[in-house]
Design a protein around this motif. Structure first.
Motif, PDB file in Angstrom:
ATOM      1  N   TRP A 206      -5.684   2.998   7.943  1.00 61.15           N
ATOM      2  CA  TRP A 206      -4.921   2.249   8.952  1.00 61.15           C
ATOM      3  C   TRP A 206      -4.378   3.172  10.027  1.00 61.15           C
ATOM      4  O   TRP A 206      -4.390   2.830  11.211  1.00 61.15           O
ATOM      5  CB  TRP A 206      -3.779   1.474   8.308  1.00 61.15           C
ATOM      6  N   LEU A 207      -3.897   4.339   9.631  1.00 60.99           N
ATOM      7  CA  LEU A 207      -3.396   5.309  10.610  1.00 60.99           C
ATOM      8  C   LEU A 207      -4.530   5.775  11.520  1.00 60.99           C
ATOM      9  O   LEU A 207      -4.373   5.818  12.742  1.00 60.99           O
ATOM     10  CB  LEU A 207      -2.755   6.499   9.900  1.00 60.99           C
ATOM     11  N   ASP A 208      -5.659   6.106  10.927  1.00 60.57           N
ATOM     12  CA  ASP A 208      -6.810   6.585  11.705  1.00 60.57           C
ATOM     13  C   ASP A 208      -7.323   5.518  12.670  1.00 60.57           C
ATOM     14  O   ASP A 208      -7.763   5.838  13.776  1.00 60.57           O
ATOM     15  CB  ASP A 208      -7.949   7.015  10.786  1.00 60.57           C
TER      16      ASP A 208
ATOM     17  N   GLU B  77      -5.403   6.369   0.605  1.00 65.99           N
ATOM     18  CA  GLU B  77      -6.694   6.138   1.253  1.00 65.99           C
ATOM     19  C   GLU B  77      -6.606   4.979   2.238  1.00 65.99           C
ATOM     20  O   GLU B  77      -7.062   5.079   3.381  1.00 65.99           O
ATOM     21  CB  GLU B  77      -7.760   5.855   0.195  1.00 65.99           C
ATOM     22  N   VAL B  78      -6.011   3.878   1.823  1.00 71.35           N
ATOM     23  CA  VAL B  78      -5.883   2.704   2.689  1.00 71.35           C
ATOM     24  C   VAL B  78      -4.926   2.988   3.841  1.00 71.35           C
ATOM     25  O   VAL B  78      -5.222   2.682   4.998  1.00 71.35           O
ATOM     26  CB  VAL B  78      -5.410   1.474   1.870  1.00 71.35           C
TER      27      VAL B  78
ATOM     28  N   ALA C 289       0.830  -1.208   0.000  1.00 71.64           N
ATOM     29  CA  ALA C 289       0.000   0.000   0.000  1.00 71.64           C
ATOM     30  C   ALA C 289       0.863   1.256   0.000  1.00 71.64           C
ATOM     31  O   ALA C 289       0.568   2.225  -0.715  1.00 71.64           O
ATOM     32  CB  ALA C 289      -0.944  -0.010   1.198  1.00 71.64           C
ATOM     33  N   VAL C 290       1.937   1.255   0.778  1.00 71.69           N
ATOM     34  CA  VAL C 290       2.838   2.415   0.828  1.00 71.69           C
ATOM     35  C   VAL C 290       3.562   2.579  -0.509  1.00 71.69           C
ATOM     36  O   VAL C 290       3.620   3.677  -1.069  1.00 71.69           O
ATOM     37  CB  VAL C 290       3.840   2.284   1.996  1.00 71.69           C
ATOM     38  N   ALA C 291       4.098   1.483  -1.043  1.00 60.30           N
ATOM     39  CA  ALA C 291       4.848   1.546  -2.304  1.00 60.30           C
ATOM     40  C   ALA C 291       3.967   1.987  -3.465  1.00 60.30           C
ATOM     41  O   ALA C 291       4.434   2.672  -4.380  1.00 60.30           O
ATOM     42  CB  ALA C 291       5.475   0.190  -2.601  1.00 60.30           C
TER      43      ALA C 291
END
Length: 99
Positions: A58-60, A53-54, A46-48
């Motif tokens: 995850w952070l939230d 949005e995803v 997801a980061v790469a």
């Protein structure tokens, strides 16, 4: 780059790290802890792929977070755990391995 190629590349980059190796990255704010319900590979993809949005969800939800000071203090101990880790520049994604 095709997703399969990226997934294979990231899979090969996952390794085990000691806290002492991760600590400098935590101090710089580049270390993120991956929740037990997620895989380091899933987050790395997801980061790469810049899937903001995803990653933001995850952070939230607290599924991806920077280590707290109390966690870092605890990991200073001699029996600190090892971490499954993946570098997705400029971030280090790590998940504490079970004892």
């Amino acid at each position: 780059m095709e997703e399969k190629d990226l997934k294979t590349q990231l899979t090969e980059m996952i390794d085990v790290a000691e806290w002492e190796w991760l600590e400098p990255h935590a101090q710089k704010g580049n270390l993120f802890l991956v929740n037990a319900n997620l895989s380091v590979l899933e987050v790395g993809l997801a980061v790469a792929e810049d899937n903001t949005e995803v990653v933001q969800r995850w952070l939230d939800d607290g599924m991806l977070q920077r280590p707290s000071q109390s966690q870092m203090d605890y990991w200073q101990s001699a029996d600190a755990p090892k971490f499954e880790s993946l570098i997705v520049h400029p971030f280090i994604l790590s998940k504490e391995q079970p004892a």
